[in-house]
Design an enzyme around this catalytic site. Structure first.
Site, short mmCIF file in Angstrom:
data_model
loop_
_atom_site.label_atom_id
_atom_site.label_comp_id
_atom_site.label_asym_id
_atom_site.label_seq_id
_atom_site.Cartn_x
_atom_site.Cartn_y
_atom_site.Cartn_z
CB ILE A 271 -1.55 0.25 1.56
CG1 ILE A 271 -0.41 -0.45 2.35
CG2 ILE A 271 -1.91 -0.93 1.01
CD1 ILE A 271 -1.31 0.36 3.57
CB ALA B 294 7.36 3.44 -1.14
CG PHE C 88 13.87 1.70 7.08
CD1 PHE C 88 12.66 2.84 8.38
CD2 PHE C 88 15.32 1.89 7.34
CE1 PHE C 88 13.83 4.39 8.67
CE2 PHE C 88 16.00 2.67 7.91
CZ PHE C 88 15.15 3.43 9.51
N GLY C 89 11.36 0.33 3.28
CA GLY C 89 11.42 -1.09 2.57
C GLY C 89 9.20 -0.53 2.65
CD GLU C 90 7.02 -3.80 -1.90
OE1 GLU C 90 7.65 -4.19 -2.59
OE2 GLU C 90 7.93 -4.88 -0.46
CG ASP D 206 7.69 14.68 10.21
OD1 ASP D 206 7.69 16.45 9.48
OD2 ASP D 206 7.89 14.39 9.50
P1 AMP Z 1 5.74 5.54 6.56
O1 AMP Z 1 7.15 4.81 6.63
O2 AMP Z 1 5.09 5.93 7.90
O3 AMP Z 1 5.75 6.91 5.96
O4 AMP Z 1 4.24 4.78 5.17
C1 AMP Z 1 4.39 5.09 3.68
C2 AMP Z 1 2.31 4.40 3.86
O5 AMP Z 1 2.32 3.62 3.93
C3 AMP Z 1 1.78 6.41 4.52
O6 AMP Z 1 1.75 7.19 3.79
C4 AMP Z 1 0.11 5.62 4.35
O7 AMP Z 1 -0.02 5.53 3.48
C5 AMP Z 1 0.71 4.06 4.44
N1 AMP Z 1 0.40 3.14 5.94
C6 AMP Z 1 1.44 4.02 6.96
N2 AMP Z 1 1.27 2.98 7.82
C7 AMP Z 1 0.08 2.82 7.66
C8 AMP Z 1 -1.34 1.81 8.56
N3 AMP Z 1 -0.97 2.00 9.69
N4 AMP Z 1 -2.67 2.05 7.77
C9 AMP Z 1 -2.46 2.17 6.83
N5 AMP Z 1 -1.53 2.27 5.93
C10 AMP Z 1 -0.61 2.84 6.25
#
Ligand code: AMP
Length: 965
Positions: A630, A632, A635-637, A749
């Site tokens: 969903i 990126a 550190f990874g997907e 942030d």
């Molecule tokens: P992050 O590493 O926190 O920046 O997450 C990258 C992307 O993954 C975010 O911008 C969200 O779109 C998605 N994401 C991260 N955490 C969640 C979560 N708990 N539920 C749904 N989407 C998430």
């Protein structure tokens, strides 16, 4: 001497007769053998045959009856009496026995055995020879001496011989012995005599037996019946109560009885005894049950082996004792096995629906050997910090019940919103309360969501017309969220079937139309939030006006009222004026929440892995199902998937993965976010489910937020939410930030892109980390002070000297407010970071976004105070937003107030109160629109006329927000 008086010719004959008697006795003995039972019932008082010495009965006259000795067939001497005075007329020879003491007897049997000579066989005796004799008795209490007085005797009978014999018979050795039996009684004296009167017969009285009959002691049906003398009458039955043998008891209502017949036979047994508990019948007695056996009741016939999990070491037990750890419920009969409490319910899962929690589970693996397993739930409410749990109290509802649950589910209702609860589900059976072993239960800890709103109050009938009623009311004391509308339910009071109608209103007033004149209506109102409907307020009855009434409501034009209204309006304006001032003052008085858990910086751990495992749960990778990518992360997907923990319902999760080939530092930084997130537990902070560090890929598992990050979500739904909904989101973010700041965590942030939104529009703060948070942020840029900073969101002091505090987070929060109210607009639009820093330094601030209520923009401006001490604390921000939500009218946007300016920055010295286009708009904003006509009538037709006082002008300036700072 007797032989002397006997005729010589008769003497041998009589001797032979005695020999015959011997033969007869022999035969009689045979009879005795087969008649044992009969004889056994007899009590012999006199048996002449048994006496071997002289009988010495009285014979009178002396030449009458004569005692003669003889031998029976066994050559045993016997004593007999004979008489044979057949030649002489008028014989009257008496023979009297000795005194016979009768004992208990009432009915006496007299058995006579005798031979009698046939007169025809004797020559020359015609007229003098007789063939009968008479039997008499005399009752006395003691012996009366040896004299014999005939008149004292009572005749029993004349005894005739059935068989008489002749001389010739002797050769044939025919039995000529006669046996006659007579019964006397009832007797009343202690004893009696028997007397035989011979009147000229030739008789040998071979034996005289006197006896009475008894029923001898007997055991029948485990009852002992004592020796019992028969009754006095031939037909009488003597009823006798039996006594139970030892270790037996009478059967209930059936005591043992028997009847002793005149024949000495026991007849008609009634009732019985039965062996007591612990004993069983063996023959005519009760014997104890052996070891390892029991008999619980006298009703049981046999002893039974101890049931499962029980034992006994003693004989004669009525029950068996349970083995250690096994019990018998009070209602359990001794025949059932001992049982134990069930094991804990299995696979307990929960489901939270705002302030209701449903639990479901599987039956315990071990029912303890019983089939009466039910379930009970123990509810405890726990404080966040310190972690203490108290019983939930009576306000929590349990459906179908708290205990005695037969089915494997329960729902708890009316829980407090946003509270922590622990529920323990225990399986219980009939012996659970007897067991002192540790309780076994399944438990879950749950945080509730939002509660439904409380009741609206102060419902007032504003205007009652013939066909309409206008109502107003106060918001609920506890809205528990953003009230999106009110429902007004009403019905005609006197209508039988009470058909309800409903009207909805977004504000705290409503007009119900199309009513009937002169009709009583009943109204009830309730509020609606995301959490659902609250409860209705109490019923309010209002009757519409009569149709014929055409007169104007004079009071509506009453100048006193108008003055009052103007005064109220003025007061409200004054309140607006003071509002900003008070807020400013109150911000300075903010107090940190006491007793809150403190955030621990994972970097203070020498071994970062320890921090991870202290704060984050290690998950089994097999519980996680990755479904799709969903996003990126650095550190990874980031993937979405499902997590199914044992005992919990499967939940949707986001899974952050650490890409392959990572360095140790990357791994540490990646997991650092989990170490931080794992310390938080708040409904507005994204929740960490756990980590996978012992497998690959390394994963951080977070609750799934269906709507992703807030900025893109708002951009996608531009203009689609009500102000109230937006404020609701802001309130959530502020609550999450309040929690974090109370813990001493500075986010650094905070931005809409770092807020996640779930399917219920609940916003949660996310993206935690240390330095990397900002490194990771594409908005972060290197500043002159070194380090990357998301300039547009960051407070000036943090940009300039890296002074990151909760106050700098408040600045960022103000920017988030702006982002939210502008549906994800980029703060400061396309200005460069440098220009932004400069403009801020010069005192310029972002203007209110389009359709933004002034109060909200004012709050933003407060967050952007240059002096960070002047900024509100998150606690105060939550309070202000709560108030706004409770008074939605304060959020009404004056049309055109916040139109996005053409110029990127707004010089906020311009008061925007004047942007109300009319008095009507202004009154509507302050909930006074019903007085519009009154204002006009009173000469307040234009805004100027209303706002012309200097106080009011100041109020408009303050309400509109900050100026250049
Ligand atoms: P992050 O590493 O926190 O920046 O997450 C990258 C992307 O993954 C975010 O911008 C969200 O779109 C998605 N994401 C991260 N955490 C969640 C979560 N708990 N539920 C749904 N989407 C998430």
């Amino acid at each position: 001497m007797a032989s002397r008086s006997l005729s010589p010719s008769l003497t041998p004959c009589l001797w032979i007769t005695v020999s015959v008697v011997c033969v007869c006795l022999q035969l009689l003995c045979g009879h005795v053998a087969c008649g044992d039972a009969q004889n056994a019932r007899e009590v012999i008082l006199l048996d002449s045959k048994a006496q071997q010495t002289d009988l010495e009965w009285i014979s009178y006259p002396p030449n009458g009856w004569e005692e003669i000795s003889g031998l029976d067939e066994n050559y045993t001497p016997i004593r007999t009496y004979q008489v044979c005075q057949v030649m002489e007329p008028n014989q009257n020879n008496w023979l009297r026995t000795n005194w016979i003491e009768k004992g208990d007897a009432q009915r006496i049997f007299v058995e006579l055995k005798f031979t009698l000579r046939d007169c025809n066989s004797l020559p020359g005796v015609v007229g003098t020879c007789k063939e009968t004799f008479n039997l008499y008795y005399q009752e006395t209490d003691s012996e009366v001496g040896r004299s014999l007085r005939e008149n004292q005797y009572v005749k029993i009978d004349t005894i005739a011989a059935d068989e008489s014999f002749t001389q010739g018979d002797l050769g044939e050795r025919k039995m000529k012995l006669n046996t006659e039996e007579r019964i006397i009684g009832p007797l009343s004296r202690r004893g009696f005599y028997l007397a035989f009167q011979d009147v000229g017969a030739c008789i040998a009285l071979v034996s005289v037996k006197v006896y009475y009959k008894k029923c001898w002691s007997i055991i029948e049906n485990l009852a002992t019946f004592p020796d019992t003398v028969t009754g006095s009458e031939f037909s009488s039955l003597v009823e006798v109560e039996g006594v139970c043998v030892s270790d037996a008891e009478e059967e209930a209502d059936n005591s043992p009885k028997m009847h002793c017949s005149a024949q000495g036979e026991w007849l008609v047994p009634i009732g019985k005894c039965i062996c007591k508990a612990g004993f069983h019948q063996k023959g005519d007695s009760c014997e104890p049950c052996g070891r390892g056996f029991y008999k619980s009741s006298s009703q049981d016939l046999q002893c039974s082996r101890c049931p499962a999990h029980s034992f006994n070491d003693l004989e004669g037990s009525w029950r068996c004792d349970c083995e250690d750890g096994y019990y018998r419920a009070f209602s359990d009969p001794p025949s059932v096995a001992c049982t134990r409490p069930p094991s804990a319910p299995q696979n307990l899962v929960y489901n939270i629906n705002q302030t209701s929690v449903s639990l479901e589970w599987n039956p315990p693996a071990d029912t303890g050997g019983r089939n009466d397993v039910t379930y009970r739930v123990i509810c405890r409410r726990c404080t966040w910090e310190p972690e203490e749990c108290v019983p939930c109290g009576p306000n929590v509802g349990f459906s179908p019940a708290q205990s005695g649950l037969v089915d494997t589910f329960v729902t708890m209702m009316d829980l407090l919103a946003h509270a922590n609860y622990t529920f323990e589900v225990e399986a219980v059976n009939g012996v659970s309360d007897l067991s002192r072993t540790q309780r076994l239960f399944a438990a879950v800890s749950i945080a509730t969501g939002q509660a439904a709103p409380s009741q609206v109050s102060q419902v007032i009938k504003e205007k009652v017309q013939q066909r309409s009623i206008q109502l107003s009311w106060q918001e609920p004391q506890q809205p528990n969220g953003v009230i999106t509308e009110y429902e007004i339910k009403y019905y005609e009071k006197d209508q039988k079937d009470r058909v309800y109608s409903t009207v909805r209103s977004k504000s705290t007033s409503a007009t119900v139309n199309n009513l009937k004149p002169s009709t009583a209506y009943v109204f009830q109102i309730r509020a609606f939030t995301e959490a659902g409907y609250g409860t209705y307020c109490p019923r309010l009855e209002i009757t519409t006006k009569e149709e014929a009434t055409g007169r104007m409501a004079a009071d509506e034009q009453n100048p006193v009222i108008i003055i009052a209204v103007v005064a109220v309006a003025g007061t409200i304006i004054l309140v607006f004026m003071v509002f900003g001032f008070i807020i400013g003052r109150r911000y300075a008085l903010a107090v940190k929440f006491p007793g809150t858990k403190t955030y621990i910086d994972p970097e203070t751990y020498e071994d970062p892995n320890r921090a991870v495992h202290q704060f984050a749960k290690e998950l089994d990778a097999s519980c996680i199902k990755i479904e799709r990518v969903i996003g990126a992360g650095e550190f990874g997907e980031v993937c979405s998937g499902r997590l199914k923990l044992p005992g919990k319902r499967e939940v949707s999760v986001a899974i952050k993965t650490l890409k392959v080939g990572y360095t140790e530092k990357q791994r540490r930084d990646f997991l650092c976010e989990a170490s931080i997130m794992g310390q938080f537990d708040h409904p507005n902070v994204v929740h960490l489910e756990g980590v996978v560090t012992r497998g690959k890929p390394v994963m951080i598992v977070i609750e799934y937020m269906e709507n992703g990050s807030l900025d893109s979500f708002l951009r996608k739904h531009d203009g689609q939410f009500t102000v109230i909904q937006l404020v609701g989101m802001l309130r959530g973010i502020a609550a999450g930030m309040r929690y974090l700041s109370d813990m001493g965590y500075v986010h650094r942030d905070l931005a809409a892109r770092n807020i996640l939104v779930n399917s219920n529009l609940v916003c949660k703060v996310s993206d935690f980390g240390l330095s990397r948070v900002i490194d990771d942020d594409p908005e972060a840029v290197y500043t002159t002070t070194g380090g990357k900073i998301p300039v547009r969101w960051t407070a000036p002091e943090a940009i300039q000297f890296r002074k990151f505090t909760s106050a700098s987070d408040v600045w960022s929060y103000g920017i988030v407010m702006w982002e939210v109210m502008s549906y994800g607009e980029r703060p400061y639009w396309d200005m460069s970071n440098q220009d932004v820093i400069k403009a801020i330094e010069e005192g310029y601030r972002l203007p209110a976004p389009m359709d933004c209520p002034p109060g909200l923009h004012q709050l933003m401006l407060d967050c952007w105070q240059k002096d960070r001490a002047e900024r509100p604390k998150f606690d105060q921000i939550v309070g202000i937003l709560d108030k706004m939500i409770r008074n939605p009218n304060t959020l009404k946007t004056p049309v055109g107030t916040c139109t996005r300016p053409i110029s990127p920055l707004l010089d906020q010295s311009t008061p925007d109160f004047t942007t109300f286009r009319s008095v009507g708009e202004w009154l509507e904003a302050i909930k006074m629109e019903r007085y519009r006509d009154n204002f006009t009538a009173a000469g307040y037709g234009s805004l100027e006329s209303v706002t012309k006082t200097p106080d009011q002008r100041r109020a408009t300036v303050v309400t509109a927000g900050a100026t250049k700072m």
